[in-house]
Design an enzyme around this catalytic site. Structure first.
Site, PDB file in Angstrom:
ATOM      1  N   THR A  24     -26.760  87.465 -36.012  1.00  0.00           N
ATOM      2  CA  THR A  24     -28.006  88.231 -35.874  1.00  0.00           C
ATOM      3  C   THR A  24     -29.113  87.762 -36.803  1.00  0.00           C
ATOM      4  O   THR A  24     -28.847  87.293 -37.932  1.00  0.00           O
ATOM      5  CB  THR A  24     -27.721  89.727 -36.178  1.00  0.00           C
ATOM      6  OG1 THR A  24     -28.969  90.407 -36.350  1.00  0.00           O
ATOM      7  CG2 THR A  24     -26.898  89.921 -37.435  1.00  0.00           C
ATOM      8  N   GLU A  36     -30.788  89.677 -38.441  1.00  0.00           N
ATOM      9  CA  GLU A  36     -30.717  90.537 -39.634  1.00  0.00           C
ATOM     10  C   GLU A  36     -30.179  89.751 -40.833  1.00  0.00           C
ATOM     11  O   GLU A  36     -30.382  90.151 -41.980  1.00  0.00           O
ATOM     12  CB  GLU A  36     -29.823  91.747 -39.374  1.00  0.00           C
ATOM     13  CG  GLU A  36     -30.518  92.877 -38.648  1.00  0.00           C
ATOM     14  CD  GLU A  36     -31.644  93.525 -39.450  1.00  0.00           C
ATOM     15  OE1 GLU A  36     -31.370  94.030 -40.535  1.00  0.00           O
ATOM     16  OE2 GLU A  36     -32.787  93.493 -38.986  1.00  0.00           O
ATOM     17  N   TYR A  57     -25.240  96.186 -42.825  1.00  0.00           N
ATOM     18  CA  TYR A  57     -24.982  95.533 -41.536  1.00  0.00           C
ATOM     19  C   TYR A  57     -25.212  94.020 -41.651  1.00  0.00           C
ATOM     20  O   TYR A  57     -24.379  93.221 -41.226  1.00  0.00           O
ATOM     21  CB  TYR A  57     -25.900  96.143 -40.468  1.00  0.00           C
ATOM     22  CG  TYR A  57     -25.931  95.375 -39.166  1.00  0.00           C
ATOM     23  CD1 TYR A  57     -24.898  95.484 -38.239  1.00  0.00           C
ATOM     24  CD2 TYR A  57     -27.006  94.527 -38.860  1.00  0.00           C
ATOM     25  CE1 TYR A  57     -24.940  94.771 -37.032  1.00  0.00           C
ATOM     26  CE2 TYR A  57     -27.043  93.818 -37.663  1.00  0.00           C
ATOM     27  CZ  TYR A  57     -26.012  93.945 -36.763  1.00  0.00           C
ATOM     28  OH  TYR A  57     -26.048  93.236 -35.582  1.00  0.00           O
ATOM     29  N   LYS A  66     -22.465  91.055 -41.180  1.00  0.00           N
ATOM     30  CA  LYS A  66     -22.646  90.007 -40.167  1.00  0.00           C
ATOM     31  C   LYS A  66     -22.634  88.618 -40.795  1.00  0.00           C
ATOM     32  O   LYS A  66     -22.203  87.644 -40.178  1.00  0.00           O
ATOM     33  CB  LYS A  66     -23.964  90.224 -39.421  1.00  0.00           C
ATOM     34  CG  LYS A  66     -23.879  91.262 -38.320  1.00  0.00           C
ATOM     35  CD  LYS A  66     -23.071  90.754 -37.110  1.00  0.00           C
ATOM     36  CE  LYS A  66     -23.090  91.736 -35.972  1.00  0.00           C
ATOM     37  NZ  LYS A  66     -22.268  91.331 -34.826  1.00  0.00           N
TER      38      LYS A  66
HETATM   39  P1  NAP Z   1     -23.950  97.833 -28.881  1.00  0.00           P
HETATM   40  O1  NAP Z   1     -24.606  98.232 -27.600  1.00  0.00           O
HETATM   41  O2  NAP Z   1     -24.065  98.714 -30.063  1.00  0.00           O
HETATM   42  O3  NAP Z   1     -22.397  97.592 -28.558  1.00  0.00           O
HETATM   43  C1  NAP Z   1     -21.448  97.498 -29.583  1.00  0.00           C
HETATM   44  C2  NAP Z   1     -20.057  97.459 -28.959  1.00  0.00           C
HETATM   45  O4  NAP Z   1     -19.084  97.367 -30.006  1.00  0.00           O
HETATM   46  C3  NAP Z   1     -19.688  98.707 -28.132  1.00  0.00           C
HETATM   47  O5  NAP Z   1     -19.006  98.296 -26.981  1.00  0.00           O
HETATM   48  C4  NAP Z   1     -18.730  99.462 -29.065  1.00  0.00           C
HETATM   49  O6  NAP Z   1     -17.789 100.249 -28.384  1.00  0.00           O
HETATM   50  C5  NAP Z   1     -18.026  98.275 -29.714  1.00  0.00           C
HETATM   51  N1  NAP Z   1     -17.292  98.651 -30.916  1.00  0.00           N
HETATM   52  C6  NAP Z   1     -17.752  99.352 -31.986  1.00  0.00           C
HETATM   53  N2  NAP Z   1     -16.759  99.519 -32.880  1.00  0.00           N
HETATM   54  C7  NAP Z   1     -15.660  98.909 -32.362  1.00  0.00           C
HETATM   55  C8  NAP Z   1     -14.325  98.751 -32.821  1.00  0.00           C
HETATM   56  N3  NAP Z   1     -13.908  99.248 -33.983  1.00  0.00           N
HETATM   57  N4  NAP Z   1     -13.462  98.075 -32.024  1.00  0.00           N
HETATM   58  C9  NAP Z   1     -13.863  97.577 -30.830  1.00  0.00           C
HETATM   59  N5  NAP Z   1     -15.110  97.683 -30.346  1.00  0.00           N
HETATM   60  C10 NAP Z   1     -15.992  98.347 -31.112  1.00  0.00           C
HETATM   61  O7  NAP Z   1     -24.474  96.392 -29.333  1.00  0.00           O
HETATM   62  P2  NAP Z   1     -25.238  95.251 -28.487  1.00  0.00           P
HETATM   63  O8  NAP Z   1     -26.689  95.480 -28.619  1.00  0.00           O
HETATM   64  O9  NAP Z   1     -24.592  95.112 -27.180  1.00  0.00           O
HETATM   65  O10 NAP Z   1     -24.925  93.974 -29.380  1.00  0.00           O
HETATM   66  C11 NAP Z   1     -23.759  93.192 -29.141  1.00  0.00           C
HETATM   67  C12 NAP Z   1     -23.421  92.439 -30.412  1.00  0.00           C
HETATM   68  O11 NAP Z   1     -24.510  91.606 -30.772  1.00  0.00           O
HETATM   69  C13 NAP Z   1     -23.155  93.321 -31.628  1.00  0.00           C
HETATM   70  O12 NAP Z   1     -22.178  92.665 -32.399  1.00  0.00           O
HETATM   71  C14 NAP Z   1     -24.480  93.327 -32.366  1.00  0.00           C
HETATM   72  O13 NAP Z   1     -24.268  93.574 -33.729  1.00  0.00           O
HETATM   73  C15 NAP Z   1     -24.956  91.919 -32.091  1.00  0.00           C
HETATM   74  N6  NAP Z   1     -26.392  91.704 -32.061  1.00  0.00           N
HETATM   75  C16 NAP Z   1     -27.187  92.507 -31.316  1.00  0.00           C
HETATM   76  C17 NAP Z   1     -28.540  92.244 -31.249  1.00  0.00           C
HETATM   77  C18 NAP Z   1     -29.461  93.073 -30.394  1.00  0.00           C
HETATM   78  O14 NAP Z   1     -30.676  93.027 -30.616  1.00  0.00           O
HETATM   79  N7  NAP Z   1     -28.951  93.816 -29.409  1.00  0.00           N
HETATM   80  C19 NAP Z   1     -29.073  91.137 -31.935  1.00  0.00           C
HETATM   81  C20 NAP Z   1     -28.210  90.333 -32.661  1.00  0.00           C
HETATM   82  C21 NAP Z   1     -26.866  90.604 -32.713  1.00  0.00           C
HETATM   83  P3  NAP Z   1     -18.071 101.836 -28.090  1.00  0.00           P
HETATM   84  O15 NAP Z   1     -18.934 101.833 -26.855  1.00  0.00           O
HETATM   85  O16 NAP Z   1     -16.740 102.386 -27.841  1.00  0.00           O
HETATM   86  O17 NAP Z   1     -18.743 102.378 -29.304  1.00  0.00           O
HETATM   87  O1  F7E Z   2     -35.327  98.779 -35.562  1.00  0.00           O
HETATM   88  C1  F7E Z   2     -38.299 100.161 -37.216  1.00  0.00           C
HETATM   89  C2  F7E Z   2     -37.090  99.834 -38.070  1.00  0.00           C
HETATM   90  O2  F7E Z   2     -33.197  99.946 -35.004  1.00  0.00           O
HETATM   91  C3  F7E Z   2     -36.393  97.867 -35.403  1.00  0.00           C
HETATM   92  C4  F7E Z   2     -29.885  95.796 -33.832  1.00  0.00           C
HETATM   93  O3  F7E Z   2     -29.587  95.458 -32.501  1.00  0.00           O
HETATM   94  O4  F7E Z   2     -31.619  94.153 -33.960  1.00  0.00           O
HETATM   95  C5  F7E Z   2     -31.352  95.532 -34.119  1.00  0.00           C
HETATM   96  O5  F7E Z   2     -31.640  95.950 -35.438  1.00  0.00           O
HETATM   97  C6  F7E Z   2     -37.482  98.154 -36.412  1.00  0.00           C
HETATM   98  C7  F7E Z   2     -37.015  98.346 -37.846  1.00  0.00           C
HETATM   99  O6  F7E Z   2     -33.442  97.434 -34.643  1.00  0.00           O
HETATM  100  C8  F7E Z   2     -37.957 103.606 -36.190  1.00  0.00           C
HETATM  101  O7  F7E Z   2     -37.306 100.237 -39.414  1.00  0.00           O
HETATM  102  C9  F7E Z   2     -39.494 102.366 -37.075  1.00  0.00           C
HETATM  103  O8  F7E Z   2     -37.897  97.686 -38.706  1.00  0.00           O
HETATM  104  O9  F7E Z   2     -34.577  98.956 -33.139  1.00  0.00           O
HETATM  105  P1  F7E Z   2     -34.093  98.867 -34.530  1.00  0.00           P
HETATM  106  P2  F7E Z   2     -33.067  96.500 -35.878  1.00  0.00           P
HETATM  107  O10 F7E Z   2     -32.881  97.256 -37.121  1.00  0.00           O
HETATM  108  O11 F7E Z   2     -34.068  95.394 -35.914  1.00  0.00           O
HETATM  109  C10 F7E Z   2     -30.867  93.286 -34.825  1.00  0.00           C
HETATM  110  C11 F7E Z   2     -31.245  91.860 -34.487  1.00  0.00           C
HETATM  111  C12 F7E Z   2     -29.409  93.556 -34.774  1.00  0.00           C
HETATM  112  O12 F7E Z   2     -28.600  92.657 -34.943  1.00  0.00           O
HETATM  113  C13 F7E Z   2     -29.004  94.986 -34.759  1.00  0.00           C
HETATM  114  O13 F7E Z   2     -27.658  95.114 -34.306  1.00  0.00           O
HETATM  115  O14 F7E Z   2     -38.101  99.383 -36.043  1.00  0.00           O
HETATM  116  N1  F7E Z   2     -38.410 101.580 -36.872  1.00  0.00           N
HETATM  117  N2  F7E Z   2     -39.237 103.618 -36.676  1.00  0.00           N
HETATM  118  C14 F7E Z   2     -37.441 102.318 -36.308  1.00  0.00           C
HETATM  119  N3  F7E Z   2     -36.208 101.989 -35.912  1.00  0.00           N
HETATM  120  C15 F7E Z   2     -35.438 102.967 -35.360  1.00  0.00           C
HETATM  121  N4  F7E Z   2     -34.194 102.647 -34.913  1.00  0.00           N
HETATM  122  N5  F7E Z   2     -35.901 104.259 -35.236  1.00  0.00           N
HETATM  123  C16 F7E Z   2     -37.144 104.640 -35.648  1.00  0.00           C
HETATM  124  O15 F7E Z   2     -37.533 105.804 -35.520  1.00  0.00           O
END
Ligand code: NAP
Ligand code: F7E
Length: 325
Positions: A126, A128, A150, A154
């Site tokens: 990520t 992050e 987090y 990661k």
């Molecule tokens: P998500 O919607 O939060 O999905 C996370 C998945 O992990 C869910 O299926 C959840 O299952 C499962 N999980 C949580 N704890 C677990 C455990 N102990 N054992 C097995 N499975 C478990 O995340 P996403 O947005 O699809 O992202 C997919 C991956 O990419 C994650 O690793 C995330 O950190 C990473 N990532 C996401 C982004 C983004 O912007 N979306 C960017 C960079 C990296 P449940 O449904 O049962 O909770």
């Molecule tokens: O926040 C700001 C917050 O929670 C984005 C995950 O998928 O992407 C995700 O992480 C921004 C931050 O995503 C609110 O402070 C303001 O600056 O949508 P977010 P994230 O933290 O960037 C990365 C790449 C991952 O890997 C993660 O798994 O938005 N913000 N106000 C807020 N954010 C939230 N959630 N809620 C608010 O009310």
């Protein structure tokens, strides 16, 4: 011959899009299911693939369940998407985050190494990990500086992936993905929180939207585009690390403006700043350089932020039509 894919995090946003993509390519898709009782298959159902995935009970914290999943699935490709993925919660559950998001990845790597070290492995890394950014545009050579439990977890998973590649010759790749969203995004993440609120406000179900730091900037893309890059990484001759991003960055404020304007509203009339949603340490700005992915994978994003947010607002409006709440 049919290829087998094993996906952790199958019930998440990316798990659903990846399952659909792999099924369309003819894979047998096996998903590790950490059964939690609630309706965890809704995303797979929305994409029409819930009945096509083969589910295997398992948890990232239980390495024996992952070894069993490797044996049952006979996986050729393993995608580790499972994680505690909400940054905000990682400060209140830092140990669980370290275990699931960090150690969980090592558990999957061990299961691959033990059961079939020829299987190809993808780690969901990520942006992050860049956190307090050390370069204006982040690429594969930018030093990491995580800002949340987090991000720290990661980073462990990322370096474990690199280390298993270098130590054991595993075909283990790490996709450093910037924020990617979709109508299947969890409602706790800011884009979906906003699009859901826009739909509810437009329908008279909500009066205001409380947000934290709306000056934060993110490089947002569409999840449907990003899962294709994951697959593509595992089709390469050699494993490697790739940044996947759009190369543009936008404030949360501007994203709100786009979302409200999509239904003819002004965000200034509804957004209220609430200290509750500020984080102990913020990632102020992220902006990725996906040049390597374009050059080596032929990957490029296809969806603009306006298209993406429009798609999300429309989906939330449709959902409310069917299930007003
Ligand atoms: P998500 O919607 O939060 O999905 C996370 C998945 O992990 C869910 O299926 C959840 O299952 C499962 N999980 C949580 N704890 C677990 C455990 N102990 N054992 C097995 N499975 C478990 O995340 P996403 O947005 O699809 O992202 C997919 C991956 O990419 C994650 O690793 C995330 O950190 C990473 N990532 C996401 C982004 C983004 O912007 N979306 C960017 C960079 C990296 P449940 O449904 O049962 O909770
Ligand atoms: O926040 C700001 C917050 O929670 C984005 C995950 O998928 O992407 C995700 O992480 C921004 C931050 O995503 C609110 O402070 C303001 O600056 O949508 P977010 P994230 O933290 O960037 C990365 C790449 C991952 O890997 C993660 O798994 O938005 N913000 N106000 C807020 N954010 C939230 N959630 N809620 C608010 O009310």
């Amino acid at each position: 011959m049919t290829k087998n894919a094993l996906v952790t995090g199958i019930t998440g946003q990316d798990g659903a899009y990846l399952a659909k993509w792999l099924l369309e390519k003819g894979y047998a898709v096996h998903g590790v299911m950490a059964r939690r009782g609630s309706d965890s298959l809704w995303r797979l159902r929305e994409l029409g693939v819930a009945d096509d995935v083969r589910y295997i009970d398992g948890d990232l914290l239980d390495v024996t369940s992952l070894i069993r999943a490797m044996e049952i699935s006979r996986a050729d490709e393993v995608y580790n998407l499972g994680a505690m993925s909400f940054v905000g919660t990682s400060w209140t559950q830092p140990i669980l985050t370290a275990q699931v998001t960090g150690v969980g990845a090592v558990n999957v790597l061990e299961a691959v190494r033990i059961v079939n070290n020829k299987a190809r492995f993808y780690q969901a890394s990520t942006s992050e990990m860049f956190g307090l950014i050390q370069a204006a545009k982040q690429d594969e050579s930018t030093p990491f500086y995580p800002r949340s439990p987090y991000g720290v977890a990661k980073l462990m998973a990322h370096w474990a992936t690199v280390n298993y590649r270098e130590s054991f010759g595993l075909h283990a790749s790490s996709g450093i993905l910037f924020n990617h969203e979709s109508p299947l995004r969890g409602p706790e993440f800011v884009t979906r929180k906003v699009t859901l609120a826009v739909a509810r406000i437009k329908n008279g179900l909500q009066k205001e939207l409380r947000l934290g730091n709306i000056d934060a900037k993110r490089d947002w893309g569409f999840a449907g585009d990003y899962v294709q890059a994951m697959w593509s990484m595992l089709q390469q001759k050699a494993a490697d690390d790739y940044v996947i991003a759009t190369g543009t960055t936008t404030t949360v404020r501007n994203m709100c403006e786009i979302a409200f304007a999509h239904v003819g509203l002004k965000y200034e009339d509804y957004v209220v700043i609430d200290p509750e949603f500020f984080r102990p340490a913020e990632v102020d700005v992220l902006l990725g350089n996906p040049a390597k992915a374009l050059d080596q994978l032929g990957w490029a994003p296809t969806t603009s932020l306006s298209e993406l947010i429009g798609m999300m607002v429309d989906a939330d409006m449709r959902r409310l039509e069917h299930r007003p709440a």
